[in-house]
Design a protein around this motif. Structure first.
Motif, mmCIF file in Angstrom:
data_model
loop_
_atom_site.group_PDB
_atom_site.id
_atom_site.type_symbol
_atom_site.label_atom_id
_atom_site.label_comp_id
_atom_site.label_asym_id
_atom_site.label_seq_id
_atom_site.Cartn_x
_atom_site.Cartn_y
_atom_site.Cartn_z
ATOM 1 N N VAL A 127 -24.295 -29.277 -13.053
ATOM 2 C CA VAL A 127 -23.942 -28.056 -13.780
ATOM 3 C C VAL A 127 -25.240 -27.341 -14.112
ATOM 4 C CG1 VAL A 127 -22.886 -27.145 -15.894
ATOM 5 C CG2 VAL A 127 -21.925 -29.187 -14.786
ATOM 6 N N CYS A 128 -25.318 -26.030 -13.830
ATOM 7 C CA CYS A 128 -26.577 -25.322 -14.106
ATOM 8 C C CYS A 128 -26.330 -24.035 -14.879
ATOM 9 C CB CYS A 128 -27.332 -25.058 -12.809
ATOM 10 S SG CYS A 128 -26.850 -23.542 -11.990
ATOM 11 N N GLY A 129 -27.408 -23.352 -15.188
ATOM 12 C CA GLY A 129 -27.346 -22.117 -15.959
ATOM 13 C C GLY A 129 -26.472 -21.061 -15.287
ATOM 14 N N GLY A 188 -19.196 -24.381 -8.715
ATOM 15 C CA GLY A 188 -20.077 -25.505 -8.360
ATOM 16 C C GLY A 188 -20.870 -25.272 -7.093
ATOM 17 N N HIS A 189 -22.206 -25.376 -7.211
ATOM 18 C CA HIS A 189 -23.033 -25.214 -6.010
ATOM 19 C C HIS A 189 -24.080 -26.321 -5.865
ATOM 20 C CE1 HIS A 189 -25.089 -23.022 -9.242
ATOM 21 N NE2 HIS A 189 -26.218 -23.354 -8.639
ATOM 22 N N GLU A 190 -24.144 -27.247 -6.837
ATOM 23 C CA GLU A 190 -25.121 -28.347 -6.730
ATOM 24 C C GLU A 190 -24.363 -29.610 -6.336
ATOM 25 O OE1 GLU A 190 -27.352 -28.789 -10.326
ATOM 26 O OE2 GLU A 190 -28.078 -26.736 -10.301
ATOM 27 N N SER A 231 -34.524 -27.788 -4.185
ATOM 28 C CA SER A 231 -34.718 -26.882 -3.042
ATOM 29 C C SER A 231 -35.208 -25.501 -3.515
ATOM 30 C CB SER A 231 -33.423 -26.728 -2.223
ATOM 31 O OG SER A 231 -32.477 -25.925 -2.909
ATOM 32 N N ILE A 232 -34.720 -25.074 -4.675
ATOM 33 C CA ILE A 232 -35.129 -23.782 -5.251
ATOM 34 C C ILE A 232 -36.631 -23.802 -5.539
ATOM 35 C CG2 ILE A 232 -34.837 -22.306 -7.321
ATOM 36 C CD1 ILE A 232 -32.307 -22.407 -5.492
ATOM 37 N N VAL A 233 -37.071 -24.926 -6.098
ATOM 38 C CA VAL A 233 -38.467 -25.093 -6.470
ATOM 39 C C VAL A 233 -39.351 -25.236 -5.225
ATOM 40 C CG1 VAL A 233 -39.970 -26.802 -7.520
ATOM 41 C CG2 VAL A 233 -37.940 -26.044 -8.738
ATOM 42 N N GLY A 254 -36.086 -16.968 -12.813
ATOM 43 C CA GLY A 254 -34.917 -16.856 -13.704
ATOM 44 C C GLY A 254 -33.923 -15.790 -13.268
ATOM 45 N N VAL A 255 -32.656 -16.169 -13.168
ATOM 46 C CA VAL A 255 -31.592 -15.191 -12.868
ATOM 47 C C VAL A 255 -31.079 -14.701 -14.226
ATOM 48 C CG1 VAL A 255 -29.310 -14.885 -11.802
ATOM 49 C CG2 VAL A 255 -30.974 -16.431 -10.746
ATOM 50 N N SER A 256 -31.543 -13.510 -14.640
ATOM 51 C CA SER A 256 -31.179 -13.001 -15.973
ATOM 52 C C SER A 256 -30.065 -11.967 -15.816
ATOM 53 C CB SER A 256 -32.408 -12.400 -16.659
ATOM 54 O OG SER A 256 -33.147 -11.620 -15.734
ATOM 55 N N THR A 294 -38.283 -15.190 -6.626
ATOM 56 C CA THR A 294 -37.745 -16.042 -5.577
ATOM 57 C C THR A 294 -36.338 -16.476 -5.944
ATOM 58 O OG1 THR A 294 -38.038 -18.083 -4.333
ATOM 59 C CG2 THR A 294 -38.872 -18.103 -6.571
ATOM 60 N N VAL A 295 -35.475 -16.508 -4.944
ATOM 61 C CA VAL A 295 -34.098 -16.954 -5.172
ATOM 62 C C VAL A 295 -33.659 -17.822 -4.002
ATOM 63 C CG1 VAL A 295 -32.970 -14.947 -4.065
ATOM 64 C CG2 VAL A 295 -31.772 -16.176 -5.872
ATOM 65 N N ASN A 296 -32.761 -18.759 -4.309
ATOM 66 C CA ASN A 296 -32.135 -19.549 -3.262
ATOM 67 C C ASN A 296 -33.180 -20.349 -2.469
ATOM 68 O OD1 ASN A 296 -30.373 -19.528 -0.405
ATOM 69 N ND2 ASN A 296 -29.179 -19.685 -2.275
HETATM 70 C C1 BGC Z 1 -28.624 -20.929 -7.262
HETATM 71 C C2 BGC Z 1 -29.067 -20.197 -6.022
HETATM 72 C C3 BGC Z 1 -28.471 -18.815 -5.992
HETATM 73 C C4 BGC Z 1 -28.783 -18.091 -7.294
HETATM 74 C C5 BGC Z 1 -28.243 -16.672 -7.334
HETATM 75 C C6 BGC Z 1 -28.882 -20.109 -8.500
HETATM 76 O O1 BGC Z 1 -28.382 -20.790 -9.608
HETATM 77 O O2 BGC Z 1 -29.319 -22.148 -7.390
HETATM 78 O O3 BGC Z 1 -28.695 -20.915 -4.874
HETATM 79 O O4 BGC Z 1 -28.982 -18.105 -4.893
HETATM 80 O O5 BGC Z 1 -28.271 -18.830 -8.376
HETATM 81 O O6 BGC Z 1 -26.850 -16.585 -7.252
#
Ligand code: BGC
Length: 355
Positions: A38-40, A63-65, A153-155, A270-272, A299-301
């Motif tokens: 679970v992430c931000g 869910g993506h992790e 992978s993001i890092v 950070g995705v703000s 950087t993203v993804n």
């Molecule tokens: C994910 C990335 C995704 C980004 C933007 C992040 O939480 O780890 O894979 O590209 O959100 O949607």
């Protein structure tokens, strides 16, 4: 199968539903999901700030992790076998040049989809189907930490770009600073220290928390910003060659610009998704960036290369700091208790849903 769905843009809409099991075609792999982190971003989707359902559908499986095990392979799939442990990448291409060349993380048009985030169902379900090119094998010896592959992978992408960008000069970085001590912050600091930088992590977390203990085990010095304000860090630490901003707070991103060292590079992760506004001393900031030849990038993804690097680095980290990655997974919560998993707890680092 059971799945956790949300109605994007509607706050607190998550519910556990029953859906038909996916049916893999000849080119597909059916994966049994074991764990999902679970992430931000999940929290922002749950708060109704972010996320998009697949076209024509009202809800999105979150869910993506992911971390799972191959359950079935289509007859045309040769690269994976039943029983293999796998993680699935997140982004799927659109028709832009970069996506078509395998760089979906650098998509030009923004019409990409992301599993569990934007326009494609995610992994908080018993099963998902996927093409083998989007699955990365995880060695059995890493199965206890495989669910950390996505944030790592993001890092890895961030680190790869930092070093690529800095090929612009003769660069021998000595000091790295990571702002934020969440999973991305800790993993970013781990990558920097493993590349030989003297590495610091700074956050608001009190020093007795598990995340600070994990950082210490990795040889990363921790600074509490209440005692060591960000603005004073250059005086305290010396020239800061690399900063990774991983708090998710856009104002911290701007503060980071003012403390970056000469010839340094600042990477923003950070995705703000909110709409915060602040006043900033633009002349001073601009002058410092220009006269110091500084680079700031977002950087993203992550690219497939970064996922592969993440798996390699996980094995390296397990050797360098045995048990430290496992200690990042502070809670394992059954899928039906997902509401508890997304609650912020003071002693949490990464909460994981057991499917
Ligand atoms: C994910 C990335 C995704 C980004 C933007 C992040 O939480 O780890 O894979 O590209 O959100 O949607």
């Amino acid at each position: 199968m059971r799945a956790l769905t949300v109605t994007p843009k509607v706050p607190n809409s998550a519910k556990l539903v029953h859906l038909p099991d996916p049916k893999p075609g000849a080119d597909d792999v059916l994966v049994r999901v074991l764990q999902v982190g679970v992430c931000g971003t999940d929290k922002e989707i749950l708060a109704g700030l972010y996320g998009e359902a697949p076209p024509g559908e009202g809800s999105l499986i979150l869910g993506h992790e992911s971390f799972g095990q191959v359950q079935q392979v289509g007859r045309n799939v040769a690269s994976l076998r039943v029983g293999d442990y796998v993680v699935a990448t997140v982004r799927r291409p659109d028709d832009c040049l970069n996506c078509q060349r395998g760089e979906t993380d650098m998509c030009l048009k923004g019409n990409y989809t992301e599993r569990g985030i934007k326009g494609q169902h995610g992994y908080m379900a018993n099963y998902y189907c996927e093409k083998p090119e989007y699955l990365i094998k995880v060695p059995e010896k890493l199965r206890h930490v495989g669910v950390l592959a996505e944030p790592l992978s993001i890092v890895e992408k961030a680190a790869f770009h930092i070093f690529q960008i800095q090929k612009r000069l003769q660069w021998e970085p000595r000091r790295g600073l990571v702002l934020g001590a969440g999973p991305i912050g800790i993993l970013a600091a781990a990558v920097l220290v493993s590349r030989g930088l003297e590495t610091f992590a700074a956050a608001t977390t009190p020093k007795d928390r598990p995340r600070v203990q994990v950082l210490k085990r990795m040889g990363i010095a921790y600074l509490n910003v209440h005692e060591d304000p960000i603005a004073d860090m250059p005086a305290r630490l010396g020239n800061i060659d690399v900063i990774v901003e991983a708090t998710g707070s856009s104002s911290v991103a701007f503060e980071a610009m003012s403390i970056l060292g000469v010839n340094g590079v600042l990477c923003l992760t950070g995705v703000s998704a909110g709409n915060k506004e602040i006043n900033i001393p633009t002349d001073c900031l601009n002058l410092g960036i220009v006269l110091g030849n500084k680079t700031i990038f977002g950087t993203v993804n992550a690219n497939k290369r970064d996922w592969q690097r993440a798996i390699q680095d996980m094995a390296l980290f397990e050797t360098l700091w045995p048990g430290a990655l496992s200690d990042m997974i502070t809670r394992r919560v059954p899928l039906e208790d997902f509401a508890e998993a997304v609650e912020r707890k003071p002693y949490d680092i990464k909460a994981v849903l057991e499917i």
